[in-house]
Design a protein around this motif. Structure first.
Motif, short mmCIF file in Angstrom:
data_model
loop_
_atom_site.label_atom_id
_atom_site.label_comp_id
_atom_site.label_asym_id
_atom_site.label_seq_id
_atom_site.Cartn_x
_atom_site.Cartn_y
_atom_site.Cartn_z
N GLU A 1 0.81 -1.22 0.00
CA GLU A 1 0.00 0.00 0.00
C GLU A 1 0.84 1.28 0.00
N LEU B 1 -9.48 -1.80 2.81
CA LEU B 1 -10.68 -0.98 2.74
C LEU B 1 -11.76 -1.57 3.63
N GLU C 1 -17.96 -3.80 2.39
CA GLU C 1 -19.12 -3.14 1.84
C GLU C 1 -20.20 -2.99 2.91
N ASP D 1 -16.07 3.90 7.47
CA ASP D 1 -14.71 4.12 7.97
C ASP D 1 -14.78 4.53 9.44
N GLU E 1 -9.55 5.95 10.60
CA GLU E 1 -9.26 5.69 9.19
C GLU E 1 -9.58 6.91 8.33
N LYS F 1 -6.80 8.69 6.01
CA LYS F 1 -6.98 8.95 4.58
C LYS F 1 -6.81 10.44 4.27
N GLN G 1 -1.80 3.81 2.24
CA GLN G 1 -3.23 4.04 2.12
C GLN G 1 -3.95 2.69 2.10
N PRO G 2 -5.18 2.62 2.60
CA PRO G 2 -5.92 1.37 2.52
C PRO G 2 -6.16 0.97 1.08
N ILE G 3 -6.02 -0.32 0.77
CA ILE G 3 -6.20 -0.81 -0.60
C ILE G 3 -7.02 -2.09 -0.59
N ASN G 4 -7.55 -2.43 -1.75
CA ASN G 4 -8.21 -3.72 -1.96
C ASN G 4 -7.15 -4.70 -2.44
#
Length: 220
Positions: free
Chosen positions: A124, A155, A158, A162, A166, A170, A183-186
């Motif tokens: 990330e 992340l 769904e 946040d 978080e 961000k 950074q938060p990622i998938n």
């Protein structure tokens, strides 16, 4: 990442290399250790860690790979290299650990070199548009059927909001990227898109922020 950004990132990690454990590792180590457990490194394997930081994982991987295994590391920071060299020497595993300093990608290794590649709170750090290139380089240096372990900020799922922390993180990343550069990622999505099969996925929280522990497999 531009050459200016790379210099700023390298300078930042060089400056914090001797205090990184106090700044971050006291909270990251739980996720990092779960990632190593999921990878299940075996005696005699050849392992690469990208972004080895202060070297905690290097020691654990060198012990797992045993006297017949080898652990390589690549990091952007000379300061982290010095701290890690001291740590692996004190742990008595320096004879099976080889460290280098380089910008990534590309990776300075030949095709199909490694059984295992590990990244802990490193993927990330790359700009989102560079992550696919990083993963393709990892696929290149992994042997067929090789394993990639990734621990990363994730992340929210769904439907989940946040956490306040978080959101703050961000915002800091957006406005002060050289101070808060990850950074938060998938991560699972990136691995799937790169052609890895997800063998294991564990979801954790650090400071109320979601963290993903993943093991991906390259095609045979």
């Amino acid at each position: 990442m531009s050459s200016t950004d790379e210099k700023l990132t390298k300078s930042f990690y060089d400056r914090i290399s001797h205090s990184y454990d106090l700044l971050a590792d006291s909270n990251e180590h739980v996720a990092r250790e779960k990632g190593l457990t999921a990878l299940g490194i075996d005696e005699g394997e050849k392992v690469l860690e990208i972004g080895y930081g202060t070297g905690h994982s290097l020691v654990a991987m060198a012990v797992a790979a045993g006297s017949t295994g080898l652990v390589y590391g690549v990091d952007i920071s000379d300061g982290m290299k010095k701290v890690s060299e001291k740590r692996v020497t004190e742990a008595g595993v320096a004879d099976r650990v080889k460290l280098s300093v380089a910008n990534t990608p590309p990776l300075p290794f030949k095709d199909h070199t490694f059984d295992v590649v590990s990244m802990s709170f490193t993927l990330e750090l790359f700009p989102l548009e560079i992550i696919p290139d990083v993963l393709q380089e990892i696929k290149r240096v992994l042997k067929p059927g090789g394993r990639l372990g990734v621990v990363s900020m994730a992340l929210p799922k769904e439907g989940e909001k946040d956490s306040f922390l978080e959101k703050t993180y961000k915002w800091m990343h957006q406005h002060f990227p050289h101070i808060v550069d990850c950074q938060p990622i998938n991560a699972a999505g990136f691995l799937n898109d790169a052609g890895f099969s997800i063998k294991e996925e564990i979801n954790l929280d650090i400071w109320t922020m979601p963290v993903a522990v993943l093991v991906g497999i390259t095609p045979e």
